[in-house]
Design a protein around this motif. Structure first.
Motif, PDB file in Angstrom:
ATOM      1  N   VAL A  23       1.246  -1.210  -0.003  1.00 19.13           N
ATOM      2  CA  VAL A  23      -0.037  -0.029  -0.319  1.00 19.13           C
ATOM      3  C   VAL A  23       0.709   1.013   0.121  1.00 19.13           C
ATOM      4  O   VAL A  23       0.702   2.033  -0.924  1.00 19.13           O
ATOM      5  N   GLN A  34      -4.778   6.485   0.229  1.00 20.12           N
ATOM      6  CA  GLN A  34      -4.396   5.480   1.415  1.00 20.12           C
ATOM      7  C   GLN A  34      -5.776   4.621   0.946  1.00 20.12           C
ATOM      8  O   GLN A  34      -4.959   3.145   0.920  1.00 20.12           O
ATOM      9  N   ALA A  35      -6.667   5.002   1.192  1.00 21.77           N
ATOM     10  CA  ALA A  35      -7.339   4.051   1.362  1.00 21.77           C
ATOM     11  C   ALA A  35      -8.334   3.845   0.105  1.00 21.77           C
ATOM     12  O   ALA A  35      -7.693   2.248  -0.419  1.00 21.77           O
ATOM     13  N   ARG A  36      -7.981   4.134  -1.194  1.00 16.69           N
ATOM     14  CA  ARG A  36      -7.467   3.095  -2.572  1.00 16.69           C
ATOM     15  C   ARG A  36      -6.703   2.363  -2.912  1.00 16.69           C
ATOM     16  O   ARG A  36      -7.128   1.164  -3.472  1.00 16.69           O
ATOM     17  N   ALA A  38      -5.532   0.783  -0.566  1.00 17.36           N
ATOM     18  CA  ALA A  38      -5.375  -0.505   0.482  1.00 17.36           C
ATOM     19  C   ALA A  38      -6.417  -1.357  -0.901  1.00 17.36           C
ATOM     20  O   ALA A  38      -6.214  -2.332  -0.389  1.00 17.36           O
ATOM     21  N   ASP A  39      -7.594  -0.756  -1.099  1.00 17.17           N
ATOM     22  CA  ASP A  39      -8.751  -1.528  -1.990  1.00 17.17           C
ATOM     23  C   ASP A  39      -8.151  -2.397  -3.011  1.00 17.17           C
ATOM     24  O   ASP A  39      -8.059  -2.985  -2.792  1.00 17.17           O
ATOM     25  N   MET A  40      -6.843  -1.423  -3.321  1.00 24.20           N
ATOM     26  CA  MET A  40      -6.390  -2.404  -4.478  1.00 24.20           C
ATOM     27  C   MET A  40      -5.510  -3.227  -4.048  1.00 24.20           C
ATOM     28  O   MET A  40      -5.234  -4.691  -4.938  1.00 24.20           O
ATOM     29  N   CYS A  42      -6.001  -4.699  -1.417  1.00 21.01           N
ATOM     30  CA  CYS A  42      -6.154  -6.403  -1.026  1.00 21.01           C
ATOM     31  C   CYS A  42      -7.395  -7.155  -1.912  1.00 21.01           C
ATOM     32  O   CYS A  42      -7.194  -8.267  -2.253  1.00 21.01           O
ATOM     33  N   THR A  43      -7.635  -6.303  -3.290  1.00 17.68           N
ATOM     34  CA  THR A  43      -8.345  -6.916  -4.290  1.00 17.68           C
ATOM     35  C   THR A  43      -7.203  -8.146  -4.579  1.00 17.68           C
ATOM     36  O   THR A  43      -7.418  -8.959  -5.008  1.00 17.68           O
TER      37      THR A  43
END
Length: 123
Positions: A23, A34-36, A38-40, A42-43
């Motif tokens: 991340v 940061q949030a985007r 982390a999502d990328m 984890c996916t």
């Protein structure tokens, strides 16, 4: 694609550390929020994406998705090194070659040999 449970392969603490590092690379290197990021990450981890997962010390085995085994480089690949978009892989006959990370697309992460790396408490 086969789902990867990184926490079962290397443990929850190391999985969190690995994901945090990936991340942070996106946040600092690509200016992704940061949030985007982390999502990328984890996916991608859950999907078994080698572009995110591939790291030294890993063994990758063929995906169990009915693909033709003759289309694969080897029955098992060990990632010895990674440099950007290339990995130094070793097959079951101990033959090594630099290949694009995409060579792992037909494989799934099976094991990660953390024990081969010295821990901070070893001296």
């Amino acid at each position: 694609m086969t789902a990867v449970r990184l926490d079962l392969i290397i443990g929850p603490e190391r999985a969190r550390q690995f994901i945090r590092e990936r991340v942070q690379q996106l946040v600092t290197g690509d200016c992704i929020p940061q949030a985007r990021a982390a999502d990328m990450v984890c996916t991608a981890v859950l999907a078994g994406d080698p572009w995110v997962l591939a790291d030294p010390g890993q063994t990758w085995i063929p995906r169990d998705d009915g693909q033709d085994p003759n289309d694969l480089l080897a029955a098992e690949l060990y990632v010895a090194q990674r440099h950007g978009a290339t990995v130094l892989v070793e097959d079951e006959w101990a033959q090594r070659a630099w290949r694009p990370v995409s060579v792992l697309d037909g494989y799934v992460l099976d094991t990660w040999h953390w024990a081969r790396q010295a821990s901070p408490t070893e001296g």
